[in-house]
Design a protein around this motif. Structure first.
Motif, PDB file in Angstrom:
ATOM      1  N   PHE A 130       1.628   0.611  14.949  1.00  0.00           N
ATOM      2  CA  PHE A 130       0.743   0.443  13.824  1.00  0.00           C
ATOM      3  C   PHE A 130       0.056   1.077  13.420  1.00  0.00           C
ATOM      4  CE2 PHE A 130      -2.788  -2.138  12.016  1.00  0.00           C
ATOM      5  CZ  PHE A 130      -2.273  -2.579  11.324  1.00  0.00           C
ATOM      6  N   ALA A 131      -0.288   1.752  14.482  1.00  0.00           N
ATOM      7  CA  ALA A 131      -1.206   3.127  14.576  1.00  0.00           C
ATOM      8  C   ALA A 131      -1.088   4.642  13.167  1.00  0.00           C
ATOM      9  CB  ALA A 131      -2.423   3.089  15.301  1.00  0.00           C
ATOM     10  N   ASN A 132       0.641   4.325  12.855  1.00  0.00           N
ATOM     11  CA  ASN A 132       0.900   5.182  12.562  1.00  0.00           C
ATOM     12  C   ASN A 132       1.306   4.887  10.833  1.00  0.00           C
ATOM     13  OD1 ASN A 132       1.204   7.491  14.571  1.00  0.00           O
ATOM     14  ND2 ASN A 132       3.062   6.556  15.410  1.00  0.00           N
ATOM     15  N   PHE A 133       1.800   4.254  10.814  1.00  0.00           N
ATOM     16  CA  PHE A 133       1.253   2.930   9.346  1.00  0.00           C
ATOM     17  C   PHE A 133       0.206   3.462   8.932  1.00  0.00           C
ATOM     18  CE2 PHE A 133       5.871   1.658  10.906  1.00  0.00           C
ATOM     19  CZ  PHE A 133       6.020   1.860   9.940  1.00  0.00           C
ATOM     20  N   GLN A 134      -0.515   2.516   9.639  1.00  0.00           N
ATOM     21  CA  GLN A 134      -1.995   2.838   8.930  1.00  0.00           C
ATOM     22  C   GLN A 134      -2.760   3.980   8.362  1.00  0.00           C
ATOM     23  OE1 GLN A 134      -4.379   1.461  12.348  1.00  0.00           O
ATOM     24  NE2 GLN A 134      -5.416   0.294  10.526  1.00  0.00           N
ATOM     25  N   TYR A 135      -1.630   5.322   8.808  1.00  0.00           N
ATOM     26  CA  TYR A 135      -2.368   6.160   8.501  1.00  0.00           C
ATOM     27  C   TYR A 135      -2.008   7.380   7.076  1.00  0.00           C
ATOM     28  CZ  TYR A 135      -2.482  11.507   8.396  1.00  0.00           C
ATOM     29  OH  TYR A 135      -3.570  12.548   8.598  1.00  0.00           O
ATOM     30  N   GLU A 136      -0.693   6.539   7.527  1.00  0.00           N
ATOM     31  CA  GLU A 136       0.240   6.400   6.407  1.00  0.00           C
ATOM     32  C   GLU A 136       0.416   5.663   5.116  1.00  0.00           C
ATOM     33  OE1 GLU A 136       4.660   6.092   7.608  1.00  0.00           O
ATOM     34  OE2 GLU A 136       4.131   7.620   9.093  1.00  0.00           O
ATOM     35  N   GLN A 139      -3.551   3.317   1.449  1.00  0.00           N
ATOM     36  CA  GLN A 139      -3.873   2.619  -0.351  1.00  0.00           C
ATOM     37  C   GLN A 139      -3.266   0.993   0.464  1.00  0.00           C
ATOM     38  OE1 GLN A 139      -6.045   4.692  -2.246  1.00  0.00           O
ATOM     39  NE2 GLN A 139      -6.158   6.341  -0.331  1.00  0.00           N
ATOM     40  N   GLN A 140      -3.439   1.186   1.601  1.00  0.00           N
ATOM     41  CA  GLN A 140      -2.800  -0.936   1.573  1.00  0.00           C
ATOM     42  C   GLN A 140      -3.794  -1.640   2.780  1.00  0.00           C
ATOM     43  OE1 GLN A 140       1.286  -0.569   2.931  1.00  0.00           O
ATOM     44  NE2 GLN A 140       1.232  -2.673   2.862  1.00  0.00           N
ATOM     45  N   VAL A 141      -4.523  -2.471   1.880  1.00  0.00           N
ATOM     46  CA  VAL A 141      -5.397  -3.362   2.302  1.00  0.00           C
ATOM     47  C   VAL A 141      -3.959  -4.331   3.750  1.00  0.00           C
ATOM     48  CG1 VAL A 141      -7.343  -5.241   2.468  1.00  0.00           C
ATOM     49  CG2 VAL A 141      -6.617  -3.252   0.808  1.00  0.00           C
TER      50      VAL A 141
END
Length: 265
Positions: A130-136, A139-141
């Motif tokens: 999930f941390a990887n997706f947060q970085y990518e 712009q998504q809340v």
């Protein structure tokens, strides 16, 4: 090439090794040895298909991409609008084909005969992905909730790919919401651990839910949500390799919950 071509109809079907093992109880010894030989041959051809998809087939595509990009960059100012659009269409189609081949190679490379099971800390693994997706997706809340879920025995590389696909699916189809809500939980059910991945995305019509785990089957146009229809098929193959099950419960417009049941021992 001819022997590899024979494998194409089997891609996406139930694992052949399970079929072979189910016959052992009722099959004479010579027939078992023949089945084992056929299985070994099949797995070797499957391995060759993975190599071909990874290298031999992608090589000419890379050449087409490089040549088309070079022509477009160097001659864009000298080409008419129709020629530029045609070259861009070639590039777009080649990129998509390259992606299709890459994802199919990943699918084929999932080999049940080389699975290495260890105890996997699923909570830590899911939080890392999930941390990887947060970085990518900065712009998504996103509201992300994960329970104190227990570990499971499995192949850590395969399970990481499984989690990646399920999180990617949840985030992709909830991206139009003001806040994307992702909730992860787990429960023990008899001798299986059942993990749930819930989102507040667009949901799936009941009549279409049986299709979502099929190879290359997209319910939405690729220009709307991206992808090529491989993610959930890959997830299903990984789960099947672990002798588990995967299914979805969903209501159109009210999100989806994906369940993954894996043997707990």
């Amino acid at each position: 090439t001819h022997s590899i071509a024979k494998l194409i109809p089997f891609i996406g079907q139930k694992q052949p090794f399970a079929w072979g093992l189910s016959l052992k109880k009722h099959t004479p010894y010579p027939a078992i040895k023949m089945l084992e030989k056929q299985l070994a041959d099949f797995q070797e051809e499957y391995r060759k298909l993975g190599i071909a998809l990874s290298h031999d087939i992608r090589a000419p595509l890379r050449a087409i991409l490089a040549f088309s990009e070079s022509v477009l960059i160097e001659n864009k100012d000298h080409l008419n609008e129709h020629s530029v659009e045609s070259l861009q269409s070639v590039l777009d189609s080649t990129y998509k084909l390259h992606q299709l081949i890459s994802e199919t190679a990943k699918y084929v490379k999932i080999n049940p005969s080389v699975i290495e099971k260890v105890e996997v800390n699923m909570k830590a693994l899911i939080k890392e992905e999930f941390a990887n997706f947060q970085y990518e997706r900065d712009q998504q809340v996103i509201q992300f909730h994960i329970a104190d879920i227990p570990p499971v025995r499995g192949d850590v590389i395969m399970l990481r790919k499984l989690v990646h696909q399920l999180l990617d699916n949840a985030l992709k189809f909830s991206q139009d919401e003001p806040i994307s809500i992702i909730e992860i939980d787990a429960s023990q059910q008899q001798n299986h651990m059942v993990y749930s991945f819930r989102d507040n995305g667009i949901g799936i019509e009941e009549r279409l839910q049986s299709r979502i785990f099929d190879l290359f089957d997209q319910l939405h146009p690729s220009d709307q949500y991206g992808g090529i229809g491989m993610g959930l098929a890959l997830a299903k193959r990984i789960v099947s390799t672990h002798e588990g099950e995967i299914w979805v419960e969903s209501t159109l417009g009210a999100g989806s919950t994906f369940y993954v049941s894996l043997p707990s021992s």
